[in-house]
Motif scaffolding. Sequence first.
Motif, PDB file in Angstrom:
ATOM      1  N   ALA A  10      80.206 103.139  63.712  1.00  0.00           N
ATOM      2  CA  ALA A  10      80.096 101.877  64.248  1.00  0.00           C
ATOM      3  C   ALA A  10      81.332 101.502  64.712  1.00  0.00           C
ATOM      4  CB  ALA A  10      79.292 100.873  63.361  1.00  0.00           C
ATOM      5  N   ARG A  11      82.385 101.845  63.866  1.00  0.00           N
ATOM      6  CA  ARG A  11      83.805 101.320  64.388  1.00  0.00           C
ATOM      7  C   ARG A  11      84.317 102.000  65.413  1.00  0.00           C
ATOM      8  NH1 ARG A  11      87.940 100.830  59.442  1.00  0.00           N
ATOM      9  NH2 ARG A  11      87.435  98.803  59.662  1.00  0.00           N
ATOM     10  N   GLY A  29      81.962  92.683  63.406  1.00  0.00           N
ATOM     11  CA  GLY A  29      82.925  93.221  64.063  1.00  0.00           C
ATOM     12  C   GLY A  29      83.928  93.857  62.964  1.00  0.00           C
ATOM     13  N   GLU A  30      85.251  93.509  63.195  1.00  0.00           N
ATOM     14  CA  GLU A  30      86.263  94.108  62.399  1.00  0.00           C
ATOM     15  C   GLU A  30      86.302  93.355  60.941  1.00  0.00           C
ATOM     16  OE1 GLU A  30      88.551  96.420  62.364  1.00  0.00           O
ATOM     17  OE2 GLU A  30      87.702  97.331  64.109  1.00  0.00           O
ATOM     18  N   ALA A  31      85.730  92.198  60.987  1.00  0.00           N
ATOM     19  CA  ALA A  31      85.691  91.523  59.648  1.00  0.00           C
ATOM     20  C   ALA A  31      84.728  92.274  58.816  1.00  0.00           C
ATOM     21  CB  ALA A  31      85.342  90.053  59.928  1.00  0.00           C
ATOM     22  N   GLN A  65      74.883 100.919  69.795  1.00  0.00           N
ATOM     23  CA  GLN A  65      73.653 100.983  68.980  1.00  0.00           C
ATOM     24  C   GLN A  65      74.035 101.445  67.634  1.00  0.00           C
ATOM     25  OE1 GLN A  65      70.504 100.355  69.848  1.00  0.00           O
ATOM     26  NE2 GLN A  65      70.001 100.721  67.535  1.00  0.00           N
ATOM     27  N   HIS A  66      75.264 102.160  67.401  1.00  0.00           N
ATOM     28  CA  HIS A  66      75.790 102.574  66.116  1.00  0.00           C
ATOM     29  C   HIS A  66      76.031 101.210  65.183  1.00  0.00           C
ATOM     30  CE1 HIS A  66      75.540 106.742  66.687  1.00  0.00           C
ATOM     31  NE2 HIS A  66      76.131 106.501  67.892  1.00  0.00           N
ATOM     32  N   TYR A  67      76.487 100.064  65.945  1.00  0.00           N
ATOM     33  CA  TYR A  67      76.979  98.961  65.402  1.00  0.00           C
ATOM     34  C   TYR A  67      75.689  97.934  64.792  1.00  0.00           C
ATOM     35  CZ  TYR A  67      78.965  94.340  64.798  1.00  0.00           C
ATOM     36  OH  TYR A  67      79.461  93.223  64.056  1.00  0.00           O
ATOM     37  N   GLN A  68      74.894  97.907  65.926  1.00  0.00           N
ATOM     38  CA  GLN A  68      73.640  97.217  65.802  1.00  0.00           C
ATOM     39  C   GLN A  68      72.891  97.828  64.466  1.00  0.00           C
ATOM     40  OE1 GLN A  68      72.761  94.588  67.435  1.00  0.00           O
ATOM     41  NE2 GLN A  68      71.140  94.304  65.579  1.00  0.00           N
ATOM     42  N   ASP A  69      72.627  99.232  64.341  1.00  0.00           N
ATOM     43  CA  ASP A  69      72.043  99.788  62.991  1.00  0.00           C
ATOM     44  C   ASP A  69      73.027  99.580  62.040  1.00  0.00           C
ATOM     45  OD1 ASP A  69      70.379 101.106  64.989  1.00  0.00           O
ATOM     46  OD2 ASP A  69      71.409 103.053  64.764  1.00  0.00           O
ATOM     47  N   LEU A  70      74.393  99.236  62.012  1.00  0.00           N
ATOM     48  CA  LEU A  70      74.965  98.968  60.860  1.00  0.00           C
ATOM     49  C   LEU A  70      74.659  97.459  60.567  1.00  0.00           C
ATOM     50  CD1 LEU A  70      77.329  99.539  58.782  1.00  0.00           C
ATOM     51  CD2 LEU A  70      78.994  98.451  60.716  1.00  0.00           C
ATOM     52  N   GLN A  71      74.813  96.584  61.493  1.00  0.00           N
ATOM     53  CA  GLN A  71      74.467  95.277  60.936  1.00  0.00           C
ATOM     54  C   GLN A  71      72.981  95.118  60.533  1.00  0.00           C
ATOM     55  OE1 GLN A  71      75.178  92.882  64.765  1.00  0.00           O
ATOM     56  NE2 GLN A  71      76.861  91.781  63.866  1.00  0.00           N
TER      57      GLN A  71
END
Length: 176
Positions: A47-48, A134-136, A53-59
């Motif tokens: 996700a980073r 995000g980065e946080a 979509q990877h970031y959405q899956d992570l969230q």
Amino acid sequence: MSIYETLVEIIDLRSFSNLWYWIGLAVIWSSASHWVLGVPYDLVLRARRHGGQHYQDLQDLVRINVNRILGIVEISGMWLVGFVSFMLTGLTLLSFWYDVEFAQALFFIAFPMTFVGMMSYTTARQIRRDAPEGEALFALLSRHRFFVQLIGMLALLVTAMFGMYQNLTLGPFQDL
């Protein structure tokens, strides 16, 4: 040397001299550092790097697991604290008062894992309170993983030192 003595020498069934205990311990700590709050760390890295979509899956996974952890604590937190305290007290007494080696082996797994559990609860509360994105979020999950790995390294060091002490003081034919 009889066949029994040969087998006992080759296959030692005590905890700290048993290869399967050390393999299990390595798997437990490897899994604990890979699954950050129930989220596989490779998903955090993906996700980073790629986002989307990877970031959405992570969230989504973080939200689901944070709600699951906090829900368990809200529903049965006091019972869980009581049960874990009871089990750790029992393991401590069996380990160091009655000198049961199997209880010692379990204690060296369970005791540091309680710190990982408490840390997971604290991180889940922080995620719900601050709602990082995000980065946080990446930094929070990475920091959690770092401290889990730190606890794991210290636990492995202490377990190895205690296990070596046990093996050196008891010797291979103590039970014969």
